[in-house]
Design an enzyme around this catalytic site. Structure first.
Site, short mmCIF file in Angstrom:
data_model
loop_
_atom_site.label_atom_id
_atom_site.label_comp_id
_atom_site.label_asym_id
_atom_site.label_seq_id
_atom_site.Cartn_x
_atom_site.Cartn_y
_atom_site.Cartn_z
N ARG A 36 -2.49 -0.69 3.02
CA ARG A 36 -2.99 -2.05 3.15
C ARG A 36 -2.22 -2.95 4.12
O ARG A 36 -2.70 -4.02 4.47
CB ARG A 36 -3.03 -2.73 1.77
CG ARG A 36 -3.98 -2.04 0.82
CD ARG A 36 -3.90 -2.59 -0.59
NE ARG A 36 -4.73 -1.82 -1.49
CZ ARG A 36 -6.04 -1.98 -1.65
NH1 ARG A 36 -6.66 -2.90 -0.96
NH2 ARG A 36 -6.72 -1.23 -2.49
N ILE A 107 -0.96 8.91 -3.54
CA ILE A 107 -1.77 10.12 -3.67
C ILE A 107 -1.20 11.28 -2.86
O ILE A 107 -1.80 12.34 -2.78
CB ILE A 107 -3.23 9.86 -3.23
CG1 ILE A 107 -3.30 9.41 -1.77
CG2 ILE A 107 -3.89 8.85 -4.16
CD1 ILE A 107 -4.72 9.28 -1.22
N HIS A 123 -3.73 7.35 -9.19
CA HIS A 123 -4.88 7.42 -8.30
C HIS A 123 -5.17 8.85 -7.84
O HIS A 123 -5.91 9.05 -6.88
CB HIS A 123 -4.67 6.50 -7.08
CG HIS A 123 -4.49 5.07 -7.46
ND1 HIS A 123 -3.64 4.21 -6.79
CD2 HIS A 123 -5.04 4.33 -8.47
CE1 HIS A 123 -3.69 3.01 -7.37
NE2 HIS A 123 -4.52 3.07 -8.39
N CYS A 131 -14.52 21.35 -6.05
CA CYS A 131 -15.89 21.25 -5.55
C CYS A 131 -16.60 20.10 -6.25
O CYS A 131 -16.57 20.00 -7.49
CB CYS A 131 -16.63 22.56 -5.78
SG CYS A 131 -18.40 22.46 -5.40
N CYS A 151 -17.36 24.73 -0.73
CA CYS A 151 -17.06 25.65 -1.83
C CYS A 151 -17.59 27.05 -1.53
O CYS A 151 -18.76 27.20 -1.14
CB CYS A 151 -17.68 25.09 -3.11
SG CYS A 151 -17.45 26.13 -4.56
N SER A 192 6.16 -1.19 -4.34
CA SER A 192 4.83 -1.62 -4.76
C SER A 192 4.74 -3.13 -4.77
O SER A 192 5.65 -3.81 -5.26
CB SER A 192 4.50 -1.08 -6.16
OG SER A 192 3.25 -1.59 -6.61
N SER A 193 3.63 -3.66 -4.27
CA SER A 193 3.41 -5.11 -4.29
C SER A 193 2.96 -5.58 -5.67
O SER A 193 2.93 -6.78 -5.94
CB SER A 193 2.34 -5.49 -3.26
OG SER A 193 1.12 -4.82 -3.55
N ASN A 215 11.53 -3.94 -3.30
CA ASN A 215 10.34 -4.00 -2.45
C ASN A 215 10.62 -4.95 -1.30
O ASN A 215 11.35 -5.93 -1.47
CB ASN A 215 9.13 -4.49 -3.26
CG ASN A 215 7.82 -4.29 -2.53
OD1 ASN A 215 7.51 -3.18 -2.11
ND2 ASN A 215 7.05 -5.35 -2.38
#
EC number: 2.3.1.286
Length: 243
Positions: A36, A107, A123, A131, A151, A192-193, A215
């Site tokens: 972001r 992630i 997340h 698949c 797949c 992290s915000s 942060n």
């Protein structure tokens, strides 16, 4: 800054139920773009002509499976990334039995790559794929090494095991994360915000002794914290390890 580092070291050394909560700032030093921030992944994705929120949504996967998987291969598969000193430090404290584990908004899978065993990925993760039709599981190496997009069982689109816009967070993961926060004596927030909901709202469940926030920018929880350090995480951890 020196006094803050001494305070941080004292709190970490005297804690034995630390829970870590990490965001994008932890992985920037590993070459993973922040989603972001200015010049981050969302800015890059916008060059593709569609909104980042749509390209990362369940709707796009259903509207254009081929476009979705091509987008994932182009923008999301961070092939050459490796854990940095922050990931390694968190894993070390877990091995030393000082930590209950880590909750992450990321992630990239780098906490697991660094050796952390108790990781709640709010997340999802790019280390797992499946698949979209028959749900057959695939590894990251299946997808990258074989450039596999469809797949081999049913021909459906192979998607990363991440939470897309329009999808719910995994409830068992949320429950495990809450358990870590509620049982922690120290909660350390890194990179992290604390504005992305509902994940960031988990912080309000902490009832332990020390809330530490490291942060670059201010967060909504700074005024509640025992210690706030507005600096680069890698620099802080390097300094901490040489104290």
């Amino acid at each position: 800054m020196k006094h803050d580092l001494e305070t941080l070291k004292h709190i970490i050394d005297s804690s034995n139920r630390i829970t870590f909560f990490t965001g994008a700032g932890v992985s920037v030093a590993s070459g993973v773009p922040d989603f972001r921030s200015m010049g981050g992944l969302f800015d890059e994705i916008s060059k593709d002509g569609l909104s980042p929120e749509y390209l990362l949504s369940r709707d796009y996967l259903e509207d254009d499976p081929e476009g979705f998987i091509n987008f994932c291969h182009k923008r999301l598969l961070f092939v050459d990334t490796m854990p940095n000193i922050v990931h390694d430090w968190i894993a070390k404290l877990e091995r030393n039995q000082q930590s209950l584990g880590v909750i992450t908004q990321n992630i990239d899978g780098l906490h697991s790559d660094a050796g952390s065993q108790h990781v709640d990925e709010l997340h999802g993760t790019l280390n797992r794929f499946y698949c979209n039709v028959c749900h057959k599981s695939y590894t990251k190496s299946d997808v990258i090494d074989r450039t596999l997009k469809h797949c081999d069982n049913c021909g459906g689109a192979i998607r990363p095991d991440i939470v897309l816009y329009g999808e719910m967070l995994d409830q068992p993961t949320i429950i495990r994360a809450l358990n870590k926060i509620e049982h922690a004596d120290t909660l350390v927030v890194l990179g992290s915000s604390l504005v992305v909901q509902p994940a960031a709202g988990l912080i309000s469940h902490f009832k332990g002794d020390n809330l530490i926030i490291i942060n670059k920018d201010r967060t909504p929880y700074d005024s509640d914290a025992t210690l706030v350090i507005h600096d680069d995480m890698v620099s802080v951890v390097k300094s901490l390890m040489t104290e």
